[in-house]
Design a protein around this motif. Structure first.
Motif, PDB file in Angstrom:
ATOM      1  N   SER A 200       0.843  -1.210   0.000  1.00  0.00           N
ATOM      2  CA  SER A 200       0.000   0.000   0.000  1.00  0.00           C
ATOM      3  C   SER A 200       0.876   1.257   0.000  1.00  0.00           C
ATOM      4  O   SER A 200       0.513   2.270  -0.598  1.00  0.00           O
ATOM      5  CB  SER A 200      -0.981  -0.018   1.176  1.00  0.00           C
TER       6      SER A 200
ATOM      7  N   LYS B  60      -8.752   3.429   5.349  1.00  0.00           N
ATOM      8  CA  LYS B  60      -7.360   3.497   4.859  1.00  0.00           C
ATOM      9  C   LYS B  60      -6.363   2.991   5.898  1.00  0.00           C
ATOM     10  O   LYS B  60      -5.345   2.398   5.560  1.00  0.00           O
ATOM     11  CB  LYS B  60      -7.062   4.964   4.506  1.00  0.00           C
TER      12      LYS B  60
ATOM     13  N   LYS C 167      -4.950  19.302   2.945  1.00  0.00           N
ATOM     14  CA  LYS C 167      -5.792  18.181   3.345  1.00  0.00           C
ATOM     15  C   LYS C 167      -6.509  18.482   4.648  1.00  0.00           C
ATOM     16  O   LYS C 167      -5.907  19.038   5.568  1.00  0.00           O
ATOM     17  CB  LYS C 167      -4.913  16.952   3.578  1.00  0.00           C
TER      18      LYS C 167
ATOM     19  N   LYS D 123      10.090  10.290   5.685  1.00  0.00           N
ATOM     20  CA  LYS D 123       9.316  10.690   4.502  1.00  0.00           C
ATOM     21  C   LYS D 123       9.071  12.191   4.618  1.00  0.00           C
ATOM     22  O   LYS D 123       9.291  12.781   5.690  1.00  0.00           O
ATOM     23  CB  LYS D 123       7.995   9.911   4.438  1.00  0.00           C
TER      24      LYS D 123
ATOM     25  N   LYS E 108       3.178  17.413   4.571  1.00  0.00           N
ATOM     26  CA  LYS E 108       2.507  17.197   3.277  1.00  0.00           C
ATOM     27  C   LYS E 108       1.020  17.548   3.317  1.00  0.00           C
ATOM     28  O   LYS E 108       0.457  17.982   2.325  1.00  0.00           O
ATOM     29  CB  LYS E 108       2.644  15.728   2.860  1.00  0.00           C
TER      30      LYS E 108
ATOM     31  N   HIS F 166       2.404   1.737  -3.639  1.00  0.00           N
ATOM     32  CA  HIS F 166       1.403   2.281  -4.570  1.00  0.00           C
ATOM     33  C   HIS F 166       0.986   3.709  -4.171  1.00  0.00           C
ATOM     34  O   HIS F 166       0.799   4.565  -5.031  1.00  0.00           O
ATOM     35  CB  HIS F 166       0.191   1.346  -4.645  1.00  0.00           C
ATOM     36  N   ASP F 167       0.862   3.954  -2.869  1.00  0.00           N
ATOM     37  CA  ASP F 167       0.479   5.297  -2.389  1.00  0.00           C
ATOM     38  C   ASP F 167       1.505   6.350  -2.830  1.00  0.00           C
ATOM     39  O   ASP F 167       1.150   7.497  -3.109  1.00  0.00           O
ATOM     40  CB  ASP F 167       0.370   5.266  -0.852  1.00  0.00           C
ATOM     41  N   ASP F 168       2.782   5.957  -2.899  1.00  0.00           N
ATOM     42  CA  ASP F 168       3.854   6.904  -3.246  1.00  0.00           C
ATOM     43  C   ASP F 168       3.973   7.167  -4.752  1.00  0.00           C
ATOM     44  O   ASP F 168       4.707   8.069  -5.162  1.00  0.00           O
ATOM     45  CB  ASP F 168       5.210   6.359  -2.740  1.00  0.00           C
TER      46      ASP F 168
ATOM     47  N   ARG G 254      10.559   7.315   1.452  1.00  0.00           N
ATOM     48  CA  ARG G 254       9.750   6.456   2.315  1.00  0.00           C
ATOM     49  C   ARG G 254      10.710   5.649   3.173  1.00  0.00           C
ATOM     50  O   ARG G 254      11.671   5.085   2.671  1.00  0.00           O
ATOM     51  CB  ARG G 254       8.905   5.533   1.425  1.00  0.00           C
TER      52      ARG G 254
ATOM     53  N   ASP H 110       0.278   9.868  -4.488  1.00  0.00           N
ATOM     54  CA  ASP H 110       0.838  10.985  -3.711  1.00  0.00           C
ATOM     55  C   ASP H 110       2.147  11.546  -4.261  1.00  0.00           C
ATOM     56  O   ASP H 110       2.638  12.567  -3.780  1.00  0.00           O
ATOM     57  CB  ASP H 110       1.045  10.558  -2.247  1.00  0.00           C
TER      58      ASP H 110
ATOM     59  N   GLN I 272      -8.589   4.699   0.371  1.00  0.00           N
ATOM     60  CA  GLN I 272      -7.647   5.434  -0.485  1.00  0.00           C
ATOM     61  C   GLN I 272      -8.385   6.215  -1.577  1.00  0.00           C
ATOM     62  O   GLN I 272      -8.017   7.345  -1.879  1.00  0.00           O
ATOM     63  CB  GLN I 272      -6.641   4.436  -1.110  1.00  0.00           C
TER      64      GLN I 272
ATOM     65  N   LEU J  49      -8.838  -0.808   2.800  1.00  0.00           N
ATOM     66  CA  LEU J  49      -7.766   0.079   2.315  1.00  0.00           C
ATOM     67  C   LEU J  49      -8.067   0.764   0.974  1.00  0.00           C
ATOM     68  O   LEU J  49      -7.922   1.984   0.856  1.00  0.00           O
ATOM     69  CB  LEU J  49      -6.501  -0.773   2.114  1.00  0.00           C
ATOM     70  N   VAL J  50      -8.460  -0.037  -0.006  1.00  0.00           N
ATOM     71  CA  VAL J  50      -8.676   0.508  -1.355  1.00  0.00           C
ATOM     72  C   VAL J  50      -9.797   1.549  -1.337  1.00  0.00           C
ATOM     73  O   VAL J  50      -9.659   2.647  -1.899  1.00  0.00           O
ATOM     74  CB  VAL J  50      -8.962  -0.641  -2.367  1.00  0.00           C
TER      75      VAL J  50
HETATM   76  C1  LIG Z   1      -4.589   0.743  -1.635  1.00  0.00           C
HETATM   77  C2  LIG Z   1      -3.636   1.769  -1.188  1.00  0.00           C
HETATM   78  C3  LIG Z   1      -2.588   2.207  -2.143  1.00  0.00           C
HETATM   79  C4  LIG Z   1      -3.738   2.219   0.066  1.00  0.00           C
HETATM   80  C5  LIG Z   1      -2.857   3.210   0.715  1.00  0.00           C
HETATM   81  C6  LIG Z   1      -3.114   3.246   2.178  1.00  0.00           C
HETATM   82  C7  LIG Z   1      -2.277   4.157   3.006  1.00  0.00           C
HETATM   83  C8  LIG Z   1      -2.442   3.989   4.461  1.00  0.00           C
HETATM   84  C9  LIG Z   1      -1.447   5.082   2.492  1.00  0.00           C
HETATM   85  C10 LIG Z   1      -0.626   6.036   3.275  1.00  0.00           C
HETATM   86  O1  LIG Z   1      -1.406   7.132   3.680  1.00  0.00           O
HETATM   87  P1  LIG Z   1      -0.918   8.643   3.524  1.00  0.00           P
HETATM   88  O2  LIG Z   1      -0.657   8.953   2.096  1.00  0.00           O
HETATM   89  O3  LIG Z   1      -1.928   9.476   4.215  1.00  0.00           O
HETATM   90  O4  LIG Z   1       0.386   8.666   4.424  1.00  0.00           O
HETATM   91  P2  LIG Z   1       1.936   8.805   4.077  1.00  0.00           P
HETATM   92  O5  LIG Z   1       2.307  10.141   4.598  1.00  0.00           O
HETATM   93  O6  LIG Z   1       2.598   7.707   4.866  1.00  0.00           O
HETATM   94  O7  LIG Z   1       2.130   8.660   2.610  1.00  0.00           O
END
Ligand SMILES: CC(C)=CCC/C(C)=C/COP(=O)(O)OP(=O)(O)O
Ligand SMILES: O=P(O)(O)OP(=O)(O)O
Ligand SMILES: [Mg+2]
Ligand SMILES: [Mg+2]
Length: 312
Positions: free
Chosen positions: A96, A198, A263, A253, A257, A99-101, A111, A106, A174, A170-171
């Motif tokens: 997660s 999430k 946000k 990280k 942000k 993919h989130d990065d 990370r 995002d 997100q 999670l999905v």
């Molecule tokens: C299915 C997917 C891709 C799920 C992602 C879930 C998740 C907890 C992402 C990080 O959150 P964030 O972007 O708020 O925090 P960070 O600062 O750690 O990126």
């Protein structure tokens, strides 16, 4: 600052005096690191295994697998029984994050104190590394859980992990998180939806699945669910606070942000102090859920406090 003496506070709980969270975390982290390291062997095509290992073994607090092992312990199971599930939740969490990065989400460069997966391996391989970790998580639970664990428990774990990860977890969280970005009129209800899905859904699965592997009863599962939902929300509130108060070095990280992305977060709605108080209240409620387990609950209660006292 007032020094607290656990022996004076809780004289009946002999273990609480001897329980040292820092030592416990270090020991459990090492066990998890070893098991995660053993879970992926690099073979042809090497690039994908290396990309998967790069993020999986990049550090991280290992809060999720440690919660899973601690719950199995409390219910009367062993580390061996729960370790494949513990590794699986860390694989899902790492997927997660990869993919989130990604630039499509995002678009982050750092990370766990290192360059993000796509910065090192490219976007194509990073997407596939996430996919590979996700598939491995389920295979790992199914094939590596010791034979003395009844198969219906393994099936329950697979069902719960699937649910925690998919559109109902999670999905889904997100998706709402991404579509809420840049909107200043996000309601508390939407914010709670995002974080319950999430963040809290996977933390809940870590705890409840650790319990199930060890043979938790329906009543245990209810208590574990309430404990983990409370710590899940507390975890996210602290995450929002740390985004404002901690440095990039501490977090591994980019910091600040949420403000940059405009946000809506808990501290933006309630302020830092009230958010912190809310997190502490949630942790107190989580700990109270486990009262009936007596001394056996000490590690999970200490982990709940760690979630609000952490600085990264
Ligand atoms: C299915 C997917 C891709 C799920 C992602 C879930 C998740 C907890 C992402 C990080 O959150 P964030 O972007 O708020 O925090 P960070 O600062 O750690 O990126
Ligand atoms: O410690 P990490 O990197 O696993 O992140 P989180 O704060 O989401 O647990
Ligand atoms: Mg995100
Ligand atoms: Mg992010």
């Amino acid at each position: 600052m007032v020094a607290t003496d656990k022996r004076l506070e809780t004289p009946k709980k002999s273990e609480s005096a001897s329980f040292n969270l820092a030592t416990y975390l270090k020991e459990r982290q090492q066990l998890c690191e070893q098991a995660l390291d053993n879970s992926i062997t690099v073979v042809y095509p090497e690039k994908i295994y290396e990309a998967m290992r790069y993020s999986l073994l990049a550090g991280g607090k290992r809060v999720r697998p440690i919660l899973c092992l601690a719950t199995a312990d409390m219910i009367g199971g062993t580390i061996e029984m729960a370790m494949p599930t513990a590794c699986a939740v860390e694989m899902i969490h790492t997927m997660s994050l990869i993919h989130d990065d990604l630039p499509a989400m995002d678009n982050d460069d750092y990370r766990r104190g290192k360059l993000t997966n796509h910065k090192v391996y490219g976007e194509d391989v990073a997407i596939l590394a996430g996919d590979g970790l996700l598939a491995l998580a389920f295979e790992h639970v199914a094939t590596q859980t010791p034979a003395n664990v009844p198969r219906d428990r393994v099936l329950q774990v697979i069902i719960r992990l699937g649910k925690a990860l998919g559109a109902a977890g999670l999905v889904g969280g997100q998706v709402v998180d991404l579509e809420s970005e840049g909107k200043s009129d996000i309601s508390l209800e939407t914010l709670n939806f995002i974080h319950n899905h999430k963040t809290a859904a996977l933390l809940e699965a870590c705890v409840v699945c650790g319990g199930i592997i060890a043979g938790a009863s329906a009543e245990d599962v209810q208590k574990l669910t309430r404990y983990s939902q409370n710590i899940g929300l507390a975890f996210q509130i602290i995450d929002d606070i740390l985004d404002i108060t901690a440095t990039q070095e501490q977090l591994g990280k980019t910091a600040g942000k949420d403000l940059t992305a405009q946000k809506v977060t808990y501290p933006s709605l309630w302020g830092i102090e009230e958010s912190r108080a809310k997190a502490q209240q949630l942790v107190a409620e989580a700990c109270a859920e486990l009262e009936s387990y007596g001394e056996k609950a000490i590690p999970l209660q200490a982990l709940a406090h760690f979630i609000t006292s952490r600085n990264h």
